[in-house]
Design an enzyme around this catalytic site. Structure first.
Site, PDB file in Angstrom:
ATOM      1  N   ALA A  35       0.829  -1.203   0.000  1.00 27.72           N
ATOM      2  CA  ALA A  35       0.000   0.000   0.000  1.00 27.72           C
ATOM      3  C   ALA A  35       0.868   1.260   0.000  1.00 27.72           C
ATOM      4  CB  ALA A  35      -0.920  -0.008   1.215  1.00 27.72           C
ATOM      5  N   TYR A  37       3.911   1.434  -1.132  1.00 29.24           N
ATOM      6  CA  TYR A  37       4.555   1.476  -2.441  1.00 29.24           C
ATOM      7  C   TYR A  37       3.609   2.096  -3.472  1.00 29.24           C
ATOM      8  CZ  TYR A  37       6.662  -0.120  -6.785  1.00 29.24           C
ATOM      9  OH  TYR A  37       7.196  -0.164  -8.041  1.00 29.24           O
ATOM     10  N   ASP A  38       2.361   1.613  -3.471  1.00 31.25           N
ATOM     11  CA  ASP A  38       1.367   2.143  -4.416  1.00 31.25           C
ATOM     12  C   ASP A  38       1.207   3.646  -4.259  1.00 31.25           C
ATOM     13  OD1 ASP A  38       0.856  -0.287  -5.559  1.00 31.25           O
ATOM     14  OD2 ASP A  38      -0.898  -0.734  -4.316  1.00 31.25           O
ATOM     15  N   LYS A 117      -7.743 -11.947  -8.087  1.00 33.12           N
ATOM     16  CA  LYS A 117      -6.354 -11.571  -8.354  1.00 33.12           C
ATOM     17  C   LYS A 117      -5.498 -12.200  -7.262  1.00 33.12           C
ATOM     18  CE  LYS A 117      -3.555  -7.393  -8.420  1.00 33.12           C
ATOM     19  NZ  LYS A 117      -2.287  -8.066  -8.531  1.00 33.12           N
ATOM     20  N   ARG A 138       8.554 -13.342 -15.041  1.00 28.56           N
ATOM     21  CA  ARG A 138       8.198 -12.217 -15.886  1.00 28.56           C
ATOM     22  C   ARG A 138       9.388 -11.311 -16.164  1.00 28.56           C
ATOM     23  NH1 ARG A 138       4.250  -8.107 -13.474  1.00 28.56           N
ATOM     24  NH2 ARG A 138       4.326  -6.370 -14.928  1.00 28.56           N
ATOM     25  N   GLU A 179       0.041 -17.711 -12.334  1.00 29.04           N
ATOM     26  CA  GLU A 179       0.539 -17.136 -11.092  1.00 29.04           C
ATOM     27  C   GLU A 179       0.974 -18.274 -10.172  1.00 29.04           C
ATOM     28  OE1 GLU A 179       0.313 -13.868 -11.314  1.00 29.04           O
ATOM     29  OE2 GLU A 179       0.511 -13.073  -9.269  1.00 29.04           O
ATOM     30  N   LYS A 320      -8.564  -3.522  -6.841  1.00 29.06           N
ATOM     31  CA  LYS A 320      -7.934  -3.981  -5.599  1.00 29.06           C
ATOM     32  C   LYS A 320      -8.853  -3.859  -4.390  1.00 29.06           C
ATOM     33  CE  LYS A 320      -3.392  -3.477  -5.675  1.00 29.06           C
ATOM     34  NZ  LYS A 320      -2.131  -3.973  -5.754  1.00 29.06           N
ATOM     35  N   CYS A 417      13.035 -19.341  32.344  1.00 29.34           N
ATOM     36  CA  CYS A 417      13.867 -20.013  33.360  1.00 29.34           C
ATOM     37  C   CYS A 417      15.020 -19.149  33.842  1.00 29.34           C
ATOM     38  CB  CYS A 417      14.404 -21.335  32.819  1.00 29.34           C
ATOM     39  SG  CYS A 417      15.645 -21.105  31.539  1.00 29.34           S
ATOM     40  N   CYS A 437      14.528 -26.071  31.170  1.00 30.44           N
ATOM     41  CA  CYS A 437      13.636 -24.910  31.116  1.00 30.44           C
ATOM     42  C   CYS A 437      12.184 -25.420  31.086  1.00 30.44           C
ATOM     43  CB  CYS A 437      13.938 -24.079  29.876  1.00 30.44           C
ATOM     44  SG  CYS A 437      12.753 -22.748  29.593  1.00 30.44           S
TER      45      CYS A 437
HETATM   46  S1  IVH Z   1      -4.160 -10.776 -16.028  1.00 32.13           S
HETATM   47  C1  IVH Z   1      -2.494  -8.254 -19.383  1.00 32.13           C
HETATM   48  N1  IVH Z   1      -5.333 -12.294 -14.225  1.00 32.13           N
HETATM   49  O1  IVH Z   1      -1.738  -9.409 -11.040  1.00 32.13           O
HETATM   50  C2  IVH Z   1      -2.835  -9.325 -18.439  1.00 32.13           C
HETATM   51  N2  IVH Z   1      -3.327 -11.140 -13.619  1.00 32.13           N
HETATM   52  O2  IVH Z   1      -1.651  -6.442 -11.147  1.00 32.13           O
HETATM   53  C3  IVH Z   1      -2.463  -8.984 -17.038  1.00 32.13           C
HETATM   54  N3  IVH Z   1      -2.566 -11.578 -11.342  1.00 32.13           N
HETATM   55  O3  IVH Z   1       1.005  -9.088 -13.176  1.00 32.13           O
HETATM   56  C4  IVH Z   1      -2.577 -10.078 -16.087  1.00 32.13           C
HETATM   57  N4  IVH Z   1      -4.185 -12.973 -10.808  1.00 32.13           N
HETATM   58  O4  IVH Z   1       0.825 -11.206 -11.755  1.00 32.13           O
HETATM   59  C5  IVH Z   1      -4.298 -11.465 -14.494  1.00 32.13           C
HETATM   60  N5  IVH Z   1      -6.429 -13.681 -12.742  1.00 32.13           N
HETATM   61  C6  IVH Z   1      -5.417 -12.868 -13.021  1.00 32.13           C
HETATM   62  C7  IVH Z   1      -4.404 -12.572 -12.068  1.00 32.13           C
HETATM   63  C8  IVH Z   1      -3.382 -11.691 -12.409  1.00 32.13           C
HETATM   64  C9  IVH Z   1      -3.086 -12.363 -10.390  1.00 32.13           C
HETATM   65  C10 IVH Z   1      -1.372 -10.748 -11.167  1.00 32.13           C
HETATM   66  C11 IVH Z   1      -0.399 -10.821 -12.302  1.00 32.13           C
HETATM   67  C12 IVH Z   1      -0.300  -9.410 -12.819  1.00 32.13           C
HETATM   68  C13 IVH Z   1      -0.768  -8.606 -11.660  1.00 32.13           C
HETATM   69  C14 IVH Z   1      -1.365  -7.306 -12.174  1.00 32.13           C
END
Ligand code: IVH
Length: 673
Positions: A35, A37-38, A117, A138, A179, A320, A417, A437
């Site tokens: 959070a 970082y974002d 996600k 990646r 993933e 998110k 102890c 102990c």
């Molecule tokens: S689609 C262009 N689907 O979330 C396609 N990503 O914030 C982009 N991730 O880098 C990815 N679950 O590592 C997709 N069901 C899902 C996902 C997913 C996790 C991760 C993935 C991506 C990151 C993006």
């Protein structure tokens, strides 16, 4: 803010974010929360949106991820492995939908696929004529790292597709994206084990998965509970694949790939938002960590037509969940004593609500962590509660530190102890090494009688504490000298209870040497090392005579564990325990091994599944190892035999699939005769 100030702020932010990127992606060891970082990244994006001419190629907004490490072979991805833009709440999400609708009016009537996600690591897998040939991280989105051997150890990953006979034939070349992650409960068990042995304690499941995937030794991956979901097709050559995301998920599932549960096809933006609400309710209940949803326009052609902003495709968005992180005051740091004497610090917090639960305590991992993060009693601290995992402290909010607070010093004495504590060179943990102990004794006896070791029923923690308090048990060997009449005098002990307890203790004498070694609670000696030792030594006397050099010859035993074993046996208190065990007849002897070089199962790898008629899982393992074989947890192309009993599950299917020879218990025994 003046333009000059804004520009220097931008430069400082970029430096910060690049540093945190490196901590996260290259070192797998972040020092701030996602959070936070974002927030930094969003500030950069905001300044750059105002001053597009200030965007430089090295701005963190201009790349998709980490620089690949030098240690692995590099692989060019066949198409860019893109990232996603984020929406943080329903308004943000609506704004995304409106933006893309303005660009292309077809979006107004489009369907959306909503998927969980997963909080893990992207991997890209290539299948040629159905065979898994390459797996990569990646990296920076263009070039990743070849982690094929590590990925192969993940059971969920099909080594060949289709997995089932009447499934579709895949294109000649198929590249999919997925993933890699660790289920919440597996992570918890892993953390507990790491804390007990000398292993590195990772902060999150995600970091563990990352560290594991990029470990040079595939044996490490194999020993860790990594799993996988697949969600996208990156490339298909020489064959047709579906034109919508919804059908893609079904198609991937048909081919035999693991696909996350509960994707939904939504007909409108409102339906997506409803689905987001539903997920907020169930996210704690799913077995894996979900940090949001990914919403994808179902029509893949339409999604592609929308193009990109930077490296983010417009046709999908990460929706998110609010972070499950809060700040609160650290009121005290206290210390737990574990079975092997490891001292573990934990935080006593001003109670605070995180994700619907009141949190009062959180783990601080180890003393190095407190030192590294400079966490002090009185600080505001950021804590995270992820799923069912024990809440943990991420770090102090340094900006909120008002007055001078004293630096934390680990205790010099065991809090239970009061004996001096010790630190072992090269390890993070501090230990209470006093075998007497009381806290350790309770944990030790608990472990000694647990189902995983000697399985002595009827000895719950309350009774263990009672026996220790009454002075009847001062070490584990005293269990074998319990007096029936004295037990009958104890509060709550009736005849039946006493007889059951004594008979369970008696039965434990028929357990194997491997079980007993594991039960002794030697630091670093778990089930696996216990079996390895039992396969090499006839009894505890023989093992007690082993030198560190002998021990490190055994696969899976490094210098630290070897030293811990030798150290355990030289302690007079432990020698007294051994003497008492022997006198009591608790002295399992391993069956003699075949002379070296002539072992019938030499070089063969076995997997055991289901319930065997007479062997327990441990017995089967002992048997196989004693005759020179190796037992592993998962079926792969390297498996020679699957030993299957009743109720065998997916391992049996996989073995049949791969053409692995299947044995029952009798045929296993026949192999060595
Ligand atoms: S689609 C262009 N689907 O979330 C396609 N990503 O914030 C982009 N991730 O880098 C990815 N679950 O590592 C997709 N069901 C899902 C996902 C997913 C996790 C991760 C993935 C991506 C990151 C993006």
């Amino acid at each position: 803010m003046s333009a000059a100030d804004q520009k220097s702020r931008l430069e400082a932010l970029r430096k910060d974010v690049n540093f945190h990127n490196y901590r996260y992606h290259v070192l797998d060891d972040p020092v701030i929360s996602d959070a936070e970082y974002d927030k930094l990244l969003n500030e950069i994006k905001a300044i750059e949106a105002e001053h597009p001419d200030w965007i430089t190629p090295d701005s963190p907004t201009q790349r998709a991820g980490a620089a690949p490490s030098e240690r692995f072979r590099k692989v060019d991805h066949p198409a860019p492995i893109l990232s996603l833009s984020n929406a943080f709440d329903p308004d943000d999400f609506r704004a995304w939908a409106e933006r893309v609708t303005r660009l292309d009016e077809r979006v107004a009537s489009a369907d959306f696929v909503v998927e969980p996600k997963l909080d893990g690591l992207t991997v890209v897998m290539t299948y040629e004529d159905g065979l898994f040939t390459l797996g990569a991280t990646r990296g920076n989105g263009e070039v990743g790292e070849d982690v094929t051997p590590n990925l192969r150890t993940i059971e969920a990953l099909p080594l060949r597709v289709p997995l089932l006979p009447d499934a579709p034939q895949p294109p000649r070349r198929l590249v999919v994206r997925g993933e890699v992650f660790i289920n919440k409960s597996d992570f918890e068990a892993f953390q507990a084990e790491q804390a007990e042995t000398e292993g590195k304690v990772y902060q999150t499941a995600r970091n563990t998965a990352a560290g594991t995937l990029r470990n040079l030794d595939p044996a490490v991956s194999a020993s860790r509970p990594l799993t996988l979901f697949v969600y996208n097709i990156v490339l298909a050559e020489g064959g047709q694949v579906p034109g919508t995301q919804w059908e893609t998920l079904e198609y991937l599932r048909d081919l035999g790939f693991p696909v996350a549960d509960e994707p939904r096809l939504c007909k409108s933006v409102d339906e997506v938002i409803e689905e987001y609400g539903r997920w907020m309710e169930i996210r704690q209940e799913v077995p894996y960590e979900v940090d949001g949803l990914v919403v994808k326009i179902n029509d893949i052609q339409l999604a592609n037509d929308l193009g990109f902003v930077g490296k983010d495709p417009r046709g999908a968005v990460a929706f998110k969940f609010p972070a499950q992180e809060v700040t609160t005051t650290l009121e005290d740091i206290r210390v737990n004593v574990g079975r092997t004497g490891v001292l573990t610090p934990y935080a006593v917090l001003e109670p605070v609500e995180v994700g619907g639960v009141i949190v009062k305590q959180a783990t601080l991992h180890n003393f190095d962590f407190i030192e590294e993060k400079d966490i002090r009693v009185g600080d505001r601290v950021l804590i995270k509660r992820a799923g069912d995992v024990i809440p943990y402290v991420i770090g102090p909010v340094l900006g909120a530190r008002e007055k001078k607070l004293r630096k934390y010093k680990p205790p010099a004495k065991c809090p239970v102890c009061d004996q001096p504590v010790e630190h072992i060179e090269g390890e993070v943990a501090w230990y209470c090494v006093n075998a007497a102990c009381p806290e350790q004794l309770v944990r030790n006896v608990e472990h000694f009688v647990s189902r995983a070791t000697l399985d002595i029923g009827g000895l719950g923690i309350k009774i263990v504490e009672q026996l220790i308090d009454e002075g009847m048990v001062a070490d584990v060997a005293d269990l074998y000298a319990l007096d029936r009449d004295k037990l009958l005098e104890l509060e709550g002990f009736k005849e039946k209870k006493v007889d059951n307890l004594l008979s369970a203790i008696e039965t434990s004498k028929s357990k194997s040497l491997a079980d007993l070694i594991y039960a002794l609670g030697i630091r670093g000696v778990g089930e696996v090392v216990g079996s390895a030792l039992a396969a090499n030594y006839r009894d505890l006397d023989e093992l007690a005579g082993a030198k560190t050099d002998d021990l490190t010859e055994i696969e899976g035993i490094g210098p630290n564990i070897a030293e811990a074993i030798v150290d355990w046996f030289v302690r007079p208190g432990n020698q007294a325990i051994l003497k008492k065990l022997k006198q009591a007849g608790m002295w399992p002897v391993a069956e003699p091994r075949a002379p070296l070089g002539e072992q019938p199962l030499d070089g063969l790898t076995f997997v055991v599944t289901g319930t065997l008629p007479t062997f327990s899982r441990n017995d089967a393992k002992d048997f196989i190892q004693r005759h020179g074989g190796k037992m592993t947890g998962s079926v792969s192309a390297k498996t020679d035999y699957l030993v299957a009993g009743e109720n065998a599950g997916s391992k049996l299917d996989k073995a049949q699939e791969l053409g692995v020879t299947i044995l029952d218990e009798d045929r296993l025994r026949a192999l060595v005769e």
